[in-house]
Design an enzyme around this catalytic site. Sequence first.
Site, PDB file in Angstrom:
ATOM      1  N   SER A  33     -46.648  40.247 -17.468  1.00  0.00           N
ATOM      2  CA  SER A  33     -46.290  39.125 -18.213  1.00  0.00           C
ATOM      3  C   SER A  33     -44.737  39.076 -18.038  1.00  0.00           C
ATOM      4  O   SER A  33     -43.951  37.901 -17.377  1.00  0.00           O
ATOM      5  CB  SER A  33     -46.612  38.936 -19.432  1.00  0.00           C
ATOM      6  N   LYS A  46     -50.938  53.537 -17.146  1.00  0.00           N
ATOM      7  CA  LYS A  46     -50.375  52.250 -17.802  1.00  0.00           C
ATOM      8  C   LYS A  46     -49.292  52.820 -18.643  1.00  0.00           C
ATOM      9  O   LYS A  46     -49.181  53.606 -19.515  1.00  0.00           O
ATOM     10  CB  LYS A  46     -51.464  51.636 -18.861  1.00  0.00           C
ATOM     11  N   GLU A  64     -53.960  61.177 -15.083  1.00  0.00           N
ATOM     12  CA  GLU A  64     -54.717  60.361 -15.579  1.00  0.00           C
ATOM     13  C   GLU A  64     -55.969  59.517 -14.751  1.00  0.00           C
ATOM     14  O   GLU A  64     -56.680  59.260 -15.218  1.00  0.00           O
ATOM     15  CB  GLU A  64     -53.765  59.012 -15.933  1.00  0.00           C
ATOM     16  N   TYR A 117     -50.460  36.439 -12.522  1.00  0.00           N
ATOM     17  CA  TYR A 117     -50.271  34.963 -13.288  1.00  0.00           C
ATOM     18  C   TYR A 117     -50.210  33.811 -12.220  1.00  0.00           C
ATOM     19  O   TYR A 117     -50.255  32.600 -12.544  1.00  0.00           O
ATOM     20  CB  TYR A 117     -49.324  34.902 -14.456  1.00  0.00           C
ATOM     21  N   ARG A 133     -47.687  39.855 -25.230  1.00  0.00           N
ATOM     22  CA  ARG A 133     -47.848  40.020 -26.725  1.00  0.00           C
ATOM     23  C   ARG A 133     -47.371  38.756 -27.375  1.00  0.00           C
ATOM     24  O   ARG A 133     -47.892  38.358 -28.358  1.00  0.00           O
ATOM     25  CB  ARG A 133     -46.752  41.247 -27.133  1.00  0.00           C
ATOM     26  N   LYS A 142     -49.915  49.989 -13.843  1.00  0.00           N
ATOM     27  CA  LYS A 142     -49.383  48.811 -14.727  1.00  0.00           C
ATOM     28  C   LYS A 142     -48.348  49.134 -15.448  1.00  0.00           C
ATOM     29  O   LYS A 142     -48.369  50.329 -16.128  1.00  0.00           O
ATOM     30  CB  LYS A 142     -50.455  48.198 -15.712  1.00  0.00           C
ATOM     31  N   LYS A 174     -45.597  51.620 -28.214  1.00  0.00           N
ATOM     32  CA  LYS A 174     -46.882  52.341 -27.969  1.00  0.00           C
ATOM     33  C   LYS A 174     -46.737  53.572 -27.238  1.00  0.00           C
ATOM     34  O   LYS A 174     -47.323  53.954 -26.392  1.00  0.00           O
ATOM     35  CB  LYS A 174     -47.726  51.359 -27.118  1.00  0.00           C
TER      36      LYS A 174
HETATM   37  C1  PBG Z   1     -53.210  45.265 -24.524  1.00  0.00           C
HETATM   38  C2  PBG Z   1     -52.898  44.612 -23.060  1.00  0.00           C
HETATM   39  C3  PBG Z   1     -51.439  44.656 -22.656  1.00  0.00           C
HETATM   40  C4  PBG Z   1     -51.406  43.939 -21.484  1.00  0.00           C
HETATM   41  C5  PBG Z   1     -52.691  43.736 -21.183  1.00  0.00           C
HETATM   42  N1  PBG Z   1     -53.664  44.365 -22.256  1.00  0.00           N
HETATM   43  C6  PBG Z   1     -50.103  44.769 -23.523  1.00  0.00           C
HETATM   44  C7  PBG Z   1     -49.832  45.820 -24.326  1.00  0.00           C
HETATM   45  O1  PBG Z   1     -50.434  47.149 -23.705  1.00  0.00           O
HETATM   46  O2  PBG Z   1     -49.191  45.718 -24.941  1.00  0.00           O
HETATM   47  C8  PBG Z   1     -50.212  43.421 -20.674  1.00  0.00           C
HETATM   48  C9  PBG Z   1     -50.552  42.506 -19.760  1.00  0.00           C
HETATM   49  C10 PBG Z   1     -49.066  41.634 -19.471  1.00  0.00           C
HETATM   50  O3  PBG Z   1     -47.877  41.972 -20.137  1.00  0.00           O
HETATM   51  O4  PBG Z   1     -49.087  40.699 -18.575  1.00  0.00           O
HETATM   52  N2  PBG Z   1     -53.840  46.386 -24.378  1.00  0.00           N
END
Ligand code: PBG
Length: 330
Positions: free
Chosen positions: A280, A200, A239, A319, A210, A254, A223
């Site tokens: 998203s 990720k 990983e 989505y 968010r 992701k 992050k």
């Molecule tokens: C949180 C999490 C995130 C997403 C899924 N789980 C956001 C982040 O890491 O800040 C993002 C999913 C998306 O953007 O559709 N741990």
Amino acid sequence: MITGSFPTTRLRRNRLDPWTRRMVAETTLSVDNLIWPIFVRAGEGEPTPVATMPGVVRVGLDRLARHVEDAARLGIPAIALFPATPADLKTAEGTEALNPENLICQAARLLKAEFPDLGLIGDVALDPYTDHGHDGVLRNGYVANDESVEILERQAVNQAQAGIDIIAPSDMMDGRIGSIRTALDAEGLIHTRIMSYAAKYASAFYGPFREALGSNAALKGDKKTYQMNPANSDEALREVAMDLDEGADMVMVKPGMPYLDIVRRVHETFHVPTFAYQVSGEYAMLASAMNLGLIDRERGILETLMGFRRAGASGVLTYFAVEAARLLRA
Ligand code: PBG
């Protein structure tokens, strides 16, 4: 590879008719490849739109079954639940994550009773529950790894006991897959699967998510000390290798579209169920262009999803899942 030369060989011959094109198609896309992420909110009434994601809503528990009905009927194998936790329940330690009556647990019990054949995926990370928006607990401004993992283990058990079938840790703490597996097994939850967000990345494409969960405004800093650097690809393999070693049943890459090379490398290296998350920001980007008439909606949706399959993904969190399922069933 054997390739004839022109004019003996004309590659357009196999593209002449729809039936020939179907016969020689190398990749398939079906409803089985779709996972639908859903935002659950507190309170009742009409689902509320997520402003940054045209067509996506946050839904209260009273409307949840109705919201999910089509997905279940169309045969989407699993949905992924994300809570929009009310601001007054967010704390520095994210303790609402451990509440057996939190939004996710209530949603899981309700959906299991209503749709016993629908798989439920629960995101494990603290960001929907912390007032600072980070995925773990802060110690001197740093997201503390081992202390966060101790909480994540309990969060995973809490969700699994409420009926979540697949625990999906999205926090990127080191060692959390092994600890969660041990904690689940200790509670007799040996059938609970783990889909690890293994690779990720620290991405700009999570912005609309968010916003949807209200974890954006609060987020201090970024992050980058736990999510991966977009420059790295070999590290993604490490990983994934570690998560598999610790007991992950499936792994995830992701975001999705900008990281298809990672999907392919992971799939070709490990030959394990590999999922990708069309996140998203990817949805917002596509949906906005589609709403402006710049990209054909139906073709655009199916083409991006086929891209994930071609790269080696077993399935895609998207989505667009319900819309895509309707198109694939038509
Ligand atoms: C949180 C999490 C995130 C997403 C899924 N789980 C956001 C982040 O890491 O800040 C993002 C999913 C998306 O953007 O559709 N741990």
